[in-house]
Design a protein around this motif. Structure first.
Motif, mmCIF file in Angstrom:
data_model
loop_
_atom_site.group_PDB
_atom_site.id
_atom_site.type_symbol
_atom_site.label_atom_id
_atom_site.label_comp_id
_atom_site.label_asym_id
_atom_site.label_seq_id
_atom_site.Cartn_x
_atom_site.Cartn_y
_atom_site.Cartn_z
ATOM 1 N N ASP A 1 -40.825 -20.130 24.639
ATOM 2 C CA ASP A 1 -39.533 -20.562 25.163
ATOM 3 C C ASP A 1 -38.444 -20.424 24.099
ATOM 4 O O ASP A 1 -38.595 -20.936 22.988
ATOM 5 C CB ASP A 1 -39.636 -22.024 25.609
ATOM 6 C CG ASP A 1 -38.334 -22.538 26.171
ATOM 7 O OD1 ASP A 1 -37.925 -22.047 27.234
ATOM 8 O OD2 ASP A 1 -37.725 -23.418 25.535
ATOM 9 N N TYR B 1 -35.557 -21.828 23.830
ATOM 10 C CA TYR B 1 -34.965 -23.107 23.436
ATOM 11 C C TYR B 1 -35.830 -23.800 22.380
ATOM 12 O O TYR B 1 -35.309 -24.369 21.416
ATOM 13 C CB TYR B 1 -34.810 -24.022 24.653
ATOM 14 C CG TYR B 1 -33.791 -23.547 25.650
ATOM 15 C CD1 TYR B 1 -32.427 -23.627 25.375
ATOM 16 C CD2 TYR B 1 -34.179 -23.013 26.880
ATOM 17 C CE1 TYR B 1 -31.480 -23.191 26.295
ATOM 18 C CE2 TYR B 1 -33.247 -22.579 27.803
ATOM 19 C CZ TYR B 1 -31.894 -22.666 27.508
ATOM 20 O OH TYR B 1 -30.962 -22.233 28.423
ATOM 21 N N PRO C 1 -32.382 -27.369 26.438
ATOM 22 C CA PRO C 1 -31.847 -26.434 27.434
ATOM 23 C C PRO C 1 -30.504 -26.853 28.031
ATOM 24 O O PRO C 1 -29.783 -26.017 28.569
ATOM 25 C CB PRO C 1 -32.946 -26.410 28.500
ATOM 26 C CG PRO C 1 -34.191 -26.670 27.733
ATOM 27 C CD PRO C 1 -33.788 -27.699 26.713
ATOM 28 N N LEU D 1 -30.112 -16.494 24.673
ATOM 29 C CA LEU D 1 -29.364 -17.715 24.979
ATOM 30 C C LEU D 1 -27.863 -17.575 24.771
ATOM 31 O O LEU D 1 -27.085 -18.340 25.348
ATOM 32 C CB LEU D 1 -29.897 -18.875 24.126
ATOM 33 C CG LEU D 1 -31.355 -19.258 24.368
ATOM 34 C CD1 LEU D 1 -31.757 -20.415 23.468
ATOM 35 C CD2 LEU D 1 -31.592 -19.621 25.833
ATOM 36 N N ARG E 1 -29.036 -16.013 30.000
ATOM 37 C CA ARG E 1 -29.429 -17.427 29.948
ATOM 38 C C ARG E 1 -29.518 -18.011 31.356
ATOM 39 O O ARG E 1 -30.467 -18.734 31.686
ATOM 40 C CB ARG E 1 -28.425 -18.220 29.112
ATOM 41 C CG ARG E 1 -28.807 -19.691 28.946
ATOM 42 C CD ARG E 1 -27.757 -20.459 28.171
ATOM 43 N NE ARG E 1 -28.125 -21.865 28.046
ATOM 44 C CZ ARG E 1 -27.337 -22.805 27.541
ATOM 45 N NH1 ARG E 1 -26.121 -22.486 27.097
ATOM 46 N NH2 ARG E 1 -27.747 -24.059 27.478
ATOM 47 N N ASP F 1 -32.853 -19.550 32.994
ATOM 48 C CA ASP F 1 -32.884 -20.946 33.447
ATOM 49 C C ASP F 1 -33.209 -21.079 34.931
ATOM 50 O O ASP F 1 -33.647 -22.145 35.378
ATOM 51 C CB ASP F 1 -31.536 -21.625 33.175
ATOM 52 C CG ASP F 1 -31.295 -21.849 31.690
ATOM 53 O OD1 ASP F 1 -32.262 -21.764 30.914
ATOM 54 O OD2 ASP F 1 -30.132 -22.103 31.309
ATOM 55 N N LYS G 1 -35.759 -30.236 29.577
ATOM 56 C CA LYS G 1 -34.320 -29.959 29.616
ATOM 57 C C LYS G 1 -33.539 -30.765 28.579
ATOM 58 O O LYS G 1 -32.467 -30.346 28.131
ATOM 59 C CB LYS G 1 -33.768 -30.233 31.018
ATOM 60 C CG LYS G 1 -34.200 -29.208 32.061
ATOM 61 C CD LYS G 1 -33.601 -29.512 33.413
ATOM 62 C CE LYS G 1 -33.990 -28.469 34.457
ATOM 63 N NZ LYS G 1 -33.416 -27.140 34.168
#
Length: 212
Positions: free
Chosen positions: A5, A7, A14, A56, A62, A66, A178
């Motif tokens: 991931d 993030y 996130p 990102l 992004r 997401d 998140k």
């Protein structure tokens, strides 16, 4: 192509803003830059960080990332035949009130995951209607970013009334994810697998959030 991931690679939630992502990226780079002769491991890490930031920092990429299915809340509780039969078999009446007794196999898996001493039996009040009410409240809190961090409290109450409420476990993990609480998210997704080891979304999230 990223295997983890982005993030978590940059160590940013996130829900973070573009500015927060930029700061986290620069901070992360400082940990690996400055070596006179970078090792292959350092070069690989820098490549991963730059790829994560590239994704990102691009609004369209992004947004597309997401919107992946595994990052979405489960808003409707599914009735799993296996779970329903299990609950029916383990529901007993005690002084006129239903009490849910967790199966030893499920309980043992959870205990071994946390490395806690074994106990003979844990009784948890079982009330599916109350569980679904708290589940719905958790969903409502998630719909407002100002209150999303409070949502796990409602999902956990749903789990208290129905330990096999798989969507409540999953949504707890999503909210933790998140808000950048990646380790807590992993625990919640593992609990999903304790109920259904073939849950594709939970498996996907665990794979994304795995350590280096």
């Amino acid at each position: 192509m990223l295997q983890r991931d982005p993030y978590k690679i940059i160590e940013v939630a996130p829900l973070s803003s573009e500015n927060e992502i930029n700061k986290a990226y620069r901070k992360k780079l400082k940990n690996y830059q400055g070596e006179v002769t970078p090792t292959p491991q350092t070069e690989a890490k820098l490549k991963e960080i730059n790829e994560a930031y590239s994704l990102l920092s691009d609004p369209e990429q992004r947004k597309q990332y997401d919107s992946s299915t595994q990052f979405q809340l489960r808003r409707v509780r599914k009735i799993h035949e296996k779970t329903t039969k299990k609950l029916s078999a383990e529901l007993r009446t005690e002084k006129g009130k239903p009490t849910y007794i967790e199966s030893s196999s499920l309980l043992d898996r959870i205990k071994s995951f946390f490395n806690k001493p074994k106990k003979q039996e844990i009784s948890i009040p079982y009330n599916p209607k109350e569980a679904d009410m708290h589940f719905a409240l958790g969903i409502s809190l998630c719909d407002n970013i100002k209150f999303i961090e409070q949502a796990p409290n409602e999902f956990k109450k749903a789990i208290q009334y129905n330990p096999n409420h798989i969507e409540a476990h999953y949504n707890t993990g999503i909210v933790y994810y998140k808000t950048g609480q990646f380790e807590e998210a992993l625990v919640s997704f593992q609990r999903v697998l304790n109920i259904d080891r073939n849950d594709k979304s939970a498996l996907s999230m665990i794979e994304l959030l795995k350590e280096d």
